[in-house]
Scaffold this active site. Structure first.
Site, PDB file in Angstrom:
ATOM      1  N   GLU A 151      -5.111   1.877   7.002  1.00 43.41           N
ATOM      2  CA  GLU A 151      -4.763   1.958   5.576  1.00 43.41           C
ATOM      3  C   GLU A 151      -5.341   3.272   5.026  1.00 43.41           C
ATOM      4  O   GLU A 151      -4.782   3.900   4.136  1.00 43.41           O
ATOM      5  CB  GLU A 151      -5.371   0.753   4.844  1.00 43.41           C
ATOM      6  CG  GLU A 151      -5.107   0.749   3.365  1.00 43.41           C
ATOM      7  CD  GLU A 151      -5.647  -0.518   2.689  1.00 43.41           C
ATOM      8  OE1 GLU A 151      -5.493  -1.626   3.255  1.00 43.41           O
ATOM      9  OE2 GLU A 151      -6.229  -0.384   1.603  1.00 43.41           O
ATOM     10  N   SER A 168     -11.115  -1.852   3.055  1.00 38.80           N
ATOM     11  CA  SER A 168     -10.409  -2.295   4.273  1.00 38.80           C
ATOM     12  C   SER A 168      -9.863  -1.078   5.007  1.00 38.80           C
ATOM     13  O   SER A 168      -9.122  -0.280   4.407  1.00 38.80           O
ATOM     14  CB  SER A 168      -9.258  -3.230   3.908  1.00 38.80           C
ATOM     15  OG  SER A 168      -9.785  -4.417   3.394  1.00 38.80           O
ATOM     16  N   ARG A 186       0.818  -1.225   0.000  1.00 36.37           N
ATOM     17  CA  ARG A 186       0.000   0.000   0.000  1.00 36.37           C
ATOM     18  C   ARG A 186       0.849   1.270   0.000  1.00 36.37           C
ATOM     19  O   ARG A 186       0.487   2.274   0.605  1.00 36.37           O
ATOM     20  CB  ARG A 186      -0.975   0.006   1.194  1.00 36.37           C
ATOM     21  CG  ARG A 186      -1.960  -1.147   1.189  1.00 36.37           C
ATOM     22  CD  ARG A 186      -2.914  -1.108   0.010  1.00 36.37           C
ATOM     23  NE  ARG A 186      -3.683  -2.330  -0.072  1.00 36.37           N
ATOM     24  CZ  ARG A 186      -3.339  -3.386  -0.829  1.00 36.37           C
ATOM     25  NH1 ARG A 186      -2.248  -3.347  -1.589  1.00 36.37           N
ATOM     26  NH2 ARG A 186      -4.079  -4.454  -0.857  1.00 36.37           N
TER      27      ARG A 186
END
Ligand SMILES: Cc1cc2nc3c(=O)[nH]c(=O)nc-3n(C[C@H](O)[C@H](O)[C@H](O)COP(=O)(O)OP(=O)(O)OC[C@H]3O[C@@H](n4cnc5c(N)ncnc54)[C@H](O)[C@@H]3O)c2cc1C
Length: 323
Positions: free
Chosen positions: A319, A249, A196
């Protein structure tokens, strides 16, 4: 639950600077923009100003002005991985549209012809549009991205991924505009992709705007590519809550484990802060059940981190980028 801890805010844009920006910029400026309208969580504080740039020339001009006048700024994509706190965003948020939504074949990439076909997409191009376009053109490689609602720029910045693959795996080059308004095209050898995260090797590009990217794709049968996209979408629908406001998420998976498993093991499915709730379908999704405020979502995030830490000794890292 404890109240959301507010951080020190940078100073607001002065009235004189606002007037100067309004005089400088020919297009619309969304002053005091309600960020709930720009984020898939459908929640958020306000940004002092939001400006849409439609071409590279406009973007470079705007960045130079903002830098010269010491006005804080940041580019966002389709808002599917951000949350602006109730304190709001001090500065100008920039959204790329117009030319930045274009897709073209043979973008002049650096991949040798044998490696495949290079498709160039602007940073403002929605991923669903790019994936569908590639399917129709008979170009395979991006099917795994089906169902990720972000933009090309957001996906490159986040190295978005699914089903064991990530955007960085299929890139030939990334286009940037640096903070001085200079355009650059960086080959994949100049980029480091991790979970990420994209980190250009040159430090000067760390806070730069991603303006587009070249993807290396393989020729394929359109019907088969589109069928694979439908399969990925069906698998996603089995696992994830549909038709609700979320940012996908919420937490990164810790090494060797899954954030969803840890949250579920801590007994937090269905746990709420006001109108923000841990999804019953997928414990790593925080969903906005109605008119949740950004601060309710942040409170829930803090509480999840605290309780998962108590239960497992692991501190989950968001995230979602908090602006
Ligand atoms: C239902 C749902 C499912 C999802 N599934 C997945 C998934 O499977 N895998 C996955 O990885 N993610 C997933 N996401 C999260 C999200 O879609 C991705 O992270 C996406 O890549 C973010 O793109 P965006 O355009 O929305 O970026 P934003 O959320 O707008 O921004 C994210 C970050 O990128 C920066 N940024 C955006 N554009 C630029 C640019 N042009 N230049 C520089 N910086 C920029 C922003 O400043 C911010 O820091 C999901 C989200 C939802 C709502």
């Amino acid at each position: 639950m404890s109240p959301v801890a507010h951080t020190d805010l940078p100073p607001p844009i002065t009235t004189a600077r606002r007037r100067a920006l309004a005089a400088f910029w020919n297009g619309a400026i969304d002053w005091d923009a309600d960020m709930a309208g720009y984020c898939t969580l459908r929640a958020g504080g306000r940004a002092e100003a939001l400006i849409k740039a439609g071409s590279r020339a406009e973007l470079c001009r705007l960045i130079r002005w903002l830098e010269d006048h010491a006005v804080r700024w940041r580019v966002i994509g389709r808002g599917s991985n951000i949350l602006v706190s109730g304190q709001g965003f001090r500065g100008v948020l920039i959204v790329l549209q117009g030319d930045f939504r274009a897709i073209s074949r043979n973008g002049g990439g650096s991949a040798p012809a044998a490696a495949g076909v290079v498709v160039e997409a602007g940073a403002g191009c929605p991923l669903p549009k790019l994936v569908a376009w590639c399917g129709r053109q008979g170009l395979a490689g991006l099917e795994f991205m089906t169902g990720i609602p972000g933009s090309v720029g957001g996906a490159v910045c986040m190295n978005a991924g699914a089903w064991g693959r990530a955007v960085g795996d299929c890139l030939d080059f990334v286009g940037f505009v640096d903070r001085e308004g200079r355009s650059r095209r960086v080959p994949r050898s100049g980029l480091v992709f991790s979970y990420r995260r994209l980190q250009p090797r040159e430090a000067v590009l760390n806070d730069a705007v991603i303006t587009g990217a070249g993807f290396v794709l393989q020729p394929g049968e359109p019907g088969e590519i589109q069928e694979r996209c439908r399969e990925y979408l069906a698998r996603r629908r089995e696992k994830q809550p549909g038709g609700v406001a979320s940012a996908g998420s919420f937490f990164k998976n810790p090494a060797g484990d899954s954030a969803g498993r840890l949250i579920e093991a801590a007994g937090l499915k269905g746990f709420r802060s006001g109108r923000a709730m841990v999804s019953f379908e997928h414990a790593n999704f925080i969903v906005n059940t109605g008119q949740a405020s950004a601060d309710e979502i942040i409170e829930l995030m803090n509480e999840i981190q605290k309780r998962v830490f108590r239960a497992s000794g692991i501190m989950l890292e968001p995230e979602v980028h908090l602006l």
